[in-house]
Design a protein around this motif. Structure first.
Motif, short mmCIF file in Angstrom:
data_model
loop_
_atom_site.label_atom_id
_atom_site.label_comp_id
_atom_site.label_asym_id
_atom_site.label_seq_id
_atom_site.Cartn_x
_atom_site.Cartn_y
_atom_site.Cartn_z
N VAL A 34 0.86 -1.18 0.00
CA VAL A 34 0.00 0.00 0.00
C VAL A 34 0.90 1.23 0.00
CG1 VAL A 34 -1.98 -1.07 1.11
CG2 VAL A 34 -0.27 0.04 2.50
N MET A 53 -4.95 7.10 -2.27
CA MET A 53 -4.38 5.89 -1.69
C MET A 53 -4.26 4.80 -2.73
SD MET A 53 -6.89 6.13 1.64
CE MET A 53 -8.25 6.93 0.76
N LEU A 55 -2.96 0.60 -3.81
CA LEU A 55 -2.68 -0.79 -3.42
C LEU A 55 -2.25 -1.52 -4.68
CD1 LEU A 55 -2.90 -3.37 -1.60
CD2 LEU A 55 -5.29 -3.49 -2.32
N HIS A 73 -8.72 0.56 2.95
CA HIS A 73 -7.74 1.48 3.52
C HIS A 73 -8.17 2.06 4.86
CE1 HIS A 73 -5.15 1.56 0.01
NE2 HIS A 73 -6.19 1.83 -0.77
N THR A 102 -10.63 5.07 -2.44
CA THR A 102 -9.19 5.17 -2.69
C THR A 102 -8.73 6.63 -2.70
OG1 THR A 102 -9.54 5.07 -5.07
CG2 THR A 102 -9.08 2.98 -3.94
N LEU A 117 -0.84 4.76 5.71
CA LEU A 117 -1.93 3.85 5.38
C LEU A 117 -1.71 2.50 6.04
CD1 LEU A 117 -2.43 4.37 1.54
CD2 LEU A 117 -3.98 5.04 3.39
N LEU A 119 -3.75 -1.24 5.56
CA LEU A 119 -4.83 -1.99 4.94
C LEU A 119 -5.37 -3.00 5.96
CD1 LEU A 119 -5.98 -1.98 1.98
CD2 LEU A 119 -4.91 -4.23 1.79
N SER A 133 1.89 1.53 4.65
CA SER A 133 2.70 2.36 3.79
C SER A 133 3.83 3.00 4.60
CB SER A 133 1.84 3.47 3.17
OG SER A 133 1.50 4.43 4.15
#
Length: 142
Positions: A34, A53, A55, A73, A102, A117, A119, A133
């Motif tokens: 991410v 955001m 992925l 997220h 996103t 971030l 997930l 992230s």
């Protein structure tokens, strides 16, 4: 003590301990990651900015949807990673994007802020291993 009383007592202990009980963590593809597309690390932004955001090598699914190799997220604002074996808190420092968003518009007070971030699965529990992230720092102008 009857069996019913014992079972009721055990259920009460489980409920009270639920906040610290560990949750089953789901897997994601080994190469999934991410990342924050916007803003970049070190950016200076005006109040009311968009966060985008990303992925890779996995899928986005809304909260409550049980689908393998997916998640949604969560944006950590000025916060460290939460316990990774429990659902992510839902407060002003832990923003949930449970509809599968996103991108989102943020209104942060002026000053320095960190964004990261994380997930999580359909129950808001981070994956195993966790997909987080890089933590970035931004400056928000009035």
């Amino acid at each position: 003590m009857t069996r019913a009383h014992l079972l009721a007592g055990l259920a009460a202990i489980a409920l009270l301990g639920g906040a610290t009980a560990t949750a089953q963590r789901r897997a994601m593809p080994e190469n999934a990651r991410v990342y924050i597309l916007w803003p970049p690390d070190g950016a200076t932004v005006k109040g009311g900015f968009w966060v985008r955001m990303g992925l890779s090598e996995g899928g986005i699914a809304p909260a409550g949807i049980d689908k393998a190799m997916t998640g949604h997220h969560h944006l950590l604002v000025d916060a460290d990673l939460p316990p990774l074996d429990q659902p992510i808190p839902n407060d002003r420092n832990h923003l949930h994007f449970g509809l599968g968003q996103t991108e989102a518009r943020l209104d942060l007070p002026p000053g320095r802020h960190t964004l990261q971030l994380l997930l999580a699965d359909e129950n808001h529990v981070p994956h195993d291993p966790p997909l987080a992230s890089k933590r970035i720092t931004i400056t928000v102008l009035p």
